[in-house]
Write an enzyme that holds these catalytic residues in place. Sequence first.
Site, PDB file in Angstrom:
ATOM      1  N   HIS A  18       0.838  -1.204   0.000  1.00 22.13           N
ATOM      2  CA  HIS A  18       0.000   0.000   0.000  1.00 22.13           C
ATOM      3  C   HIS A  18       0.877   1.261   0.000  1.00 22.13           C
ATOM      4  O   HIS A  18       0.654   2.188  -0.794  1.00 22.13           O
ATOM      5  CB  HIS A  18      -0.910  -0.022   1.227  1.00 22.13           C
ATOM      6  CG  HIS A  18      -1.783   1.177   1.357  1.00 22.13           C
ATOM      7  ND1 HIS A  18      -3.063   1.225   0.852  1.00 22.13           N
ATOM      8  CD2 HIS A  18      -1.578   2.395   1.940  1.00 22.13           C
ATOM      9  CE1 HIS A  18      -3.599   2.403   1.101  1.00 22.13           C
ATOM     10  NE2 HIS A  18      -2.720   3.132   1.767  1.00 22.13           N
ATOM     11  N   GLU A  19       1.865   1.268   0.884  1.00 21.04           N
ATOM     12  CA  GLU A  19       2.765   2.426   0.961  1.00 21.04           C
ATOM     13  C   GLU A  19       3.605   2.561  -0.310  1.00 21.04           C
ATOM     14  O   GLU A  19       3.953   3.680  -0.713  1.00 21.04           O
ATOM     15  CB  GLU A  19       3.669   2.303   2.189  1.00 21.04           C
ATOM     16  CG  GLU A  19       2.935   2.323   3.522  1.00 21.04           C
ATOM     17  CD  GLU A  19       2.116   3.586   3.718  1.00 21.04           C
ATOM     18  OE1 GLU A  19       2.572   4.673   3.300  1.00 21.04           O
ATOM     19  OE2 GLU A  19       1.007   3.489   4.275  1.00 21.04           O
ATOM     20  N   HIS A  22       1.800   4.735  -2.753  1.00 20.81           N
ATOM     21  CA  HIS A  22       1.978   6.167  -2.477  1.00 20.81           C
ATOM     22  C   HIS A  22       3.356   6.635  -2.944  1.00 20.81           C
ATOM     23  O   HIS A  22       3.502   7.700  -3.556  1.00 20.81           O
ATOM     24  CB  HIS A  22       1.841   6.444  -0.974  1.00 20.81           C
ATOM     25  CG  HIS A  22       0.471   6.204  -0.428  1.00 20.81           C
ATOM     26  ND1 HIS A  22      -0.672   6.624  -1.063  1.00 20.81           N
ATOM     27  CD2 HIS A  22       0.054   5.584   0.717  1.00 20.81           C
ATOM     28  CE1 HIS A  22      -1.733   6.278  -0.338  1.00 20.81           C
ATOM     29  NE2 HIS A  22      -1.308   5.649   0.736  1.00 20.81           N
TER      30      HIS A  22
END
Length: 354
Positions: A18-19, A22
């Site tokens: 998920h990170e 980003h």
Amino acid sequence: MLYIIIAILIFGVLVATHELGHFASAKLLGVKVNEFAVGMGPALLKWGKGETLYSLRVLPIGGFCALEGDDEESSDPRAFGRAAWWKKVIILCAGAFMNFITGVVIMAVLYAPATGFRAEVYGGPLEGYGTEDCGLLAGDRFLSVDGHRVLVYGNARFYLDRAGETIDFVVERDGQRVELKDVHLPYQERTDENGNYTRLRGLSMAVTADPTDFLGTLGYSWKTAIDFVRLVWISLGDLITGAVGLRDMSGPVGIVNMMGEVGSQAPTLLDAIWSLGYLAAFIAVNLAVMNLLPLPALDGGRVFFLIINSILYGLFRKKIDVKYEGYVHLAGLAALMCLMLAITLSDVGKLFGR
């Protein structure tokens, strides 16, 4: 114990992925990234490349992406807070997008050996239920049940079980698409001479198999991930309506425990890997959906404020004060932490049979 450790690692990888979404989107859009970390806690290894510090940390339970000007004001022209609103939306949504794609990739790997996929067809009426004239014919392939598309095997039975007494069907019959409206199929209760109780609609399901190739497998993997999204939305709806309660929810502790049980109860190592992979894909998609909910402290809540501010600025040349937005997110984070604490306590209680 081994499967619990594997489950923890899987959960950590999904959060780190998920990170990574980003991080990658910020880099592509020219937003400064101060640090990208895999894991949490004290750093085991650090190295710098360009303007970004990379670190590997001791606890394999996630990671983080520290953007310049994300949590505070920054004069840097490449700070997140100074980026165009559409860049912010992409960066905020990229984490969920990566989780969803991760789910698709996992399912594609699991499905790779498949030569075909099962599909549900109508098997015929059950004797004594009076469903012979329901409009369905043996061999009809279910395309839609009660307004829900049949994407993967099991969908037809699932939505049939959730439907009311009157159901709409879309089926494929002899290569033709056939719509059946307002089919009356109420549940009927029976008790046989041995006292066995049944509650059935009076129809049976049969199974057919469709051959597949590489593209077909990718398509089925995509459909499986979309089906996961629907299941998450259905679960949220059941939670709102009270059909399920807090006891039925699980947090990290419950998820890790469940994955450990699934792995240890599998008859073979291959079955354990498949089951854990399937759960990992579902959790990845679940994280994607939940993170985009328009709730404070979540990425979806931040996107919601960006959209609201864009509308307000377009209409009145004003925006919500960053200070007040911060208060809302802080309150949302506090509420989220309280909810997670309650769910964790519930998970721990389940472990001890309470």
